[in-house]
Motif scaffolding. Structure first.
Motif, PDB file in Angstrom:
ATOM      1  N   MET A   1      53.847  61.485 -36.639  1.00  0.00           N
ATOM      2  CA  MET A   1      55.314  62.059 -35.834  1.00  0.00           C
ATOM      3  C   MET A   1      56.134  60.427 -36.064  1.00  0.00           C
ATOM      4  O   MET A   1      55.578  59.218 -34.950  1.00  0.00           O
ATOM      5  N   LYS A   2      57.247  60.214 -36.208  1.00  0.00           N
ATOM      6  CA  LYS A   2      58.111  59.388 -36.008  1.00  0.00           C
ATOM      7  C   LYS A   2      59.497  59.276 -36.207  1.00  0.00           C
ATOM      8  O   LYS A   2      60.098  60.358 -36.472  1.00  0.00           O
ATOM      9  N   THR A   3      60.463  58.732 -34.270  1.00  0.00           N
ATOM     10  CA  THR A   3      61.038  59.452 -34.896  1.00  0.00           C
ATOM     11  C   THR A   3      62.362  58.510 -34.751  1.00  0.00           C
ATOM     12  O   THR A   3      62.127  57.482 -33.216  1.00  0.00           O
ATOM     13  N   ASP A   4      62.884  57.862 -34.960  1.00  0.00           N
ATOM     14  CA  ASP A   4      64.337  56.928 -34.750  1.00  0.00           C
ATOM     15  C   ASP A   4      65.253  57.201 -34.105  1.00  0.00           C
ATOM     16  O   ASP A   4      66.213  57.518 -34.409  1.00  0.00           O
ATOM     17  N   ILE A   5      66.041  57.368 -32.693  1.00  0.00           N
ATOM     18  CA  ILE A   5      67.063  57.423 -32.307  1.00  0.00           C
ATOM     19  C   ILE A   5      67.713  56.179 -32.008  1.00  0.00           C
ATOM     20  O   ILE A   5      67.865  55.724 -30.740  1.00  0.00           O
ATOM     21  N   ILE A   6      68.864  56.285 -32.366  1.00  0.00           N
ATOM     22  CA  ILE A   6      69.790  55.642 -32.015  1.00  0.00           C
ATOM     23  C   ILE A   6      71.209  56.595 -31.019  1.00  0.00           C
ATOM     24  O   ILE A   6      71.632  57.572 -31.073  1.00  0.00           O
ATOM     25  N   LEU A   7      71.295  56.286 -29.171  1.00  0.00           N
ATOM     26  CA  LEU A   7      72.071  56.627 -28.062  1.00  0.00           C
ATOM     27  C   LEU A   7      73.211  55.957 -28.484  1.00  0.00           C
ATOM     28  O   LEU A   7      73.569  54.865 -28.053  1.00  0.00           O
ATOM     29  N   CYS A   8      74.471  56.283 -28.543  1.00  0.00           N
ATOM     30  CA  CYS A   8      75.517  55.424 -28.045  1.00  0.00           C
ATOM     31  C   CYS A   8      77.028  56.263 -27.490  1.00  0.00           C
ATOM     32  O   CYS A   8      76.696  57.698 -27.816  1.00  0.00           O
ATOM     33  N   GLY A   9      78.106  55.541 -27.101  1.00  0.00           N
ATOM     34  CA  GLY A   9      78.352  55.942 -26.678  1.00  0.00           C
ATOM     35  C   GLY A   9      79.796  55.065 -25.589  1.00  0.00           C
ATOM     36  O   GLY A   9      79.558  53.275 -25.775  1.00  0.00           O
ATOM     37  N   ALA A  25      59.519  62.983 -21.864  1.00  0.00           N
ATOM     38  CA  ALA A  25      58.968  63.735 -22.341  1.00  0.00           C
ATOM     39  C   ALA A  25      58.463  63.032 -23.511  1.00  0.00           C
ATOM     40  O   ALA A  25      57.121  63.650 -23.733  1.00  0.00           O
ATOM     41  N   ALA A  26      58.378  62.621 -24.452  1.00  0.00           N
ATOM     42  CA  ALA A  26      58.125  61.643 -24.721  1.00  0.00           C
ATOM     43  C   ALA A  26      56.382  61.534 -24.622  1.00  0.00           C
ATOM     44  O   ALA A  26      55.046  61.310 -24.999  1.00  0.00           O
ATOM     45  N   MET A  27      56.226  60.431 -23.881  1.00  0.00           N
ATOM     46  CA  MET A  27      54.913  60.314 -22.637  1.00  0.00           C
ATOM     47  C   MET A  27      54.285  61.940 -22.063  1.00  0.00           C
ATOM     48  O   MET A  27      53.586  61.343 -22.644  1.00  0.00           O
ATOM     49  N   HIS A  28      54.964  62.436 -21.801  1.00  0.00           N
ATOM     50  CA  HIS A  28      53.929  63.821 -21.841  1.00  0.00           C
ATOM     51  C   HIS A  28      53.238  64.305 -23.189  1.00  0.00           C
ATOM     52  O   HIS A  28      52.440  65.699 -23.196  1.00  0.00           O
ATOM     53  N   GLU A  29      54.491  64.121 -23.877  1.00  0.00           N
ATOM     54  CA  GLU A  29      53.544  64.757 -25.429  1.00  0.00           C
ATOM     55  C   GLU A  29      52.787  62.810 -25.950  1.00  0.00           C
ATOM     56  O   GLU A  29      52.241  63.467 -26.742  1.00  0.00           O
ATOM     57  N   ASN A  30      52.270  62.655 -24.820  1.00  0.00           N
ATOM     58  CA  ASN A  30      51.245  61.564 -25.730  1.00  0.00           C
ATOM     59  C   ASN A  30      51.996  60.136 -26.975  1.00  0.00           C
ATOM     60  O   ASN A  30      51.357  60.414 -27.611  1.00  0.00           O
ATOM     61  N   LEU A  31      53.230  60.306 -26.775  1.00  0.00           N
ATOM     62  CA  LEU A  31      53.689  59.107 -28.004  1.00  0.00           C
ATOM     63  C   LEU A  31      53.725  58.416 -27.259  1.00  0.00           C
ATOM     64  O   LEU A  31      53.953  57.340 -26.385  1.00  0.00           O
ATOM     65  N   TYR A  32      54.140  57.829 -28.632  1.00  0.00           N
ATOM     66  CA  TYR A  32      54.259  55.642 -28.483  1.00  0.00           C
ATOM     67  C   TYR A  32      55.767  55.890 -28.260  1.00  0.00           C
ATOM     68  O   TYR A  32      56.516  56.531 -28.924  1.00  0.00           O
ATOM     69  N   ILE A  33      55.888  54.776 -27.602  1.00  0.00           N
ATOM     70  CA  ILE A  33      57.887  54.905 -26.897  1.00  0.00           C
ATOM     71  C   ILE A  33      58.772  53.392 -26.809  1.00  0.00           C
ATOM     72  O   ILE A  33      57.194  52.485 -26.218  1.00  0.00           O
ATOM     73  N   LYS A  34      58.948  53.105 -27.717  1.00  0.00           N
ATOM     74  CA  LYS A  34      59.675  51.434 -27.692  1.00  0.00           C
ATOM     75  C   LYS A  34      61.913  51.660 -27.014  1.00  0.00           C
ATOM     76  O   LYS A  34      61.845  52.924 -28.317  1.00  0.00           O
ATOM     77  N   GLN A  35      61.949  51.161 -25.982  1.00  0.00           N
ATOM     78  CA  GLN A  35      63.456  51.176 -26.213  1.00  0.00           C
ATOM     79  C   GLN A  35      64.023  49.768 -25.894  1.00  0.00           C
ATOM     80  O   GLN A  35      63.484  48.999 -25.031  1.00  0.00           O
ATOM     81  N   SER A  55      56.761  57.729 -30.827  1.00  0.00           N
ATOM     82  CA  SER A  55      55.901  57.713 -32.698  1.00  0.00           C
ATOM     83  C   SER A  55      54.181  57.824 -32.761  1.00  0.00           C
ATOM     84  O   SER A  55      53.878  58.015 -30.910  1.00  0.00           O
ATOM     85  N   SER A  56      53.948  59.124 -32.904  1.00  0.00           N
ATOM     86  CA  SER A  56      52.213  59.418 -32.193  1.00  0.00           C
ATOM     87  C   SER A  56      51.528  58.166 -32.585  1.00  0.00           C
ATOM     88  O   SER A  56      49.917  58.184 -32.461  1.00  0.00           O
ATOM     89  N   GLU A  57      51.631  57.147 -33.670  1.00  0.00           N
ATOM     90  CA  GLU A  57      51.436  55.940 -33.701  1.00  0.00           C
ATOM     91  C   GLU A  57      51.951  54.180 -33.184  1.00  0.00           C
ATOM     92  O   GLU A  57      52.992  54.253 -32.947  1.00  0.00           O
TER      93      GLU A  57
END
Length: 190
Positions: A1-9, A25-35, A55-57
């Protein structure tokens, strides 16, 4: 699983709150996260943008390259177009329809909407009106998050629990308003 998200406003619209909920939410799905965030002009009504990579990786970089964003979540329609070069060919744009006119040469809204409607995967919602109609005017950003849930590939229950945790310190009424907002956003797509 990999999801790249741009949040803007624009500063004050709740972009960083959306990022916090997604990250929780991602941390509780045991996903890696970078911001990575850009919010220096937020107090002056300027652009606020966040790159959020899940990402799961393991993830090497916190920045999203052009043409690689899976989802753009925008609280402001012109800002959605600003980040269009980052959207992948199969990516989604989920955007609010109400403009935040903070510059003298803001483009004509008919042109902005026409440009957005040319895209294959775009969801446009009047989140401000939905929030007002439901008595939760301060939760419009969470309505947009609810509309983005499926594109994010995050379980709705995990997103709801993350919303509960993020707003818990503000009291039950705020938690319930934001859970209602999340549900409204999800249902708005039907």
């Amino acid at each position: 699983m990999k999801t790249d998200i741009i949040l803007c406003g624009v500063g004050g619209q709740g972009i960083l709150t959306i990022a916090t909920i997604i990250g929780e939410a991602a941390m509780h799905e045991n996903l890696y996260i970078k911001q990575a965030e850009v919010h220096g002009m937020s107090q002056r009504g300027g652009d606020v943008q966040s790159n959020l990579r899940l990402s799961s990786e393991p993830i090497s970089s916190d920045l999203i390259a052009e043409g690689c964003a899976d989802v753009i979540i925008s609280m402001e329609p012109m800002e959605a177009l600003r980040y269009l070069p980052y959207l992948s060919k199969t990516g989604w744009i989920i955007t609010a329809t109400k403009p935040f006119v903070n510059i003298p040469n803001y483009p004509d809204m008919d042109v902005v909407k026409r440009d957005l409607k040319k895209l294959d995967r775009v969801i446009m919602l009047d989140i401000d009106q939905l929030a007002k109609d439901n008595g939760i005017a301060r939760s419009a950003n969470v309505i947009l998050l609810g509309a983005a849930q499926e594109a994010l590939d995050i379980d709705y229950g995990k997103l709801a629990e993350a919303t509960r945790r993020v707003f818990a310190r503000k009291g039950d009424a705020v938690v319930e308003a934001n859970l209602k907002a999340l549900e409204i956003g999800k249902k708005a797509l039907r």
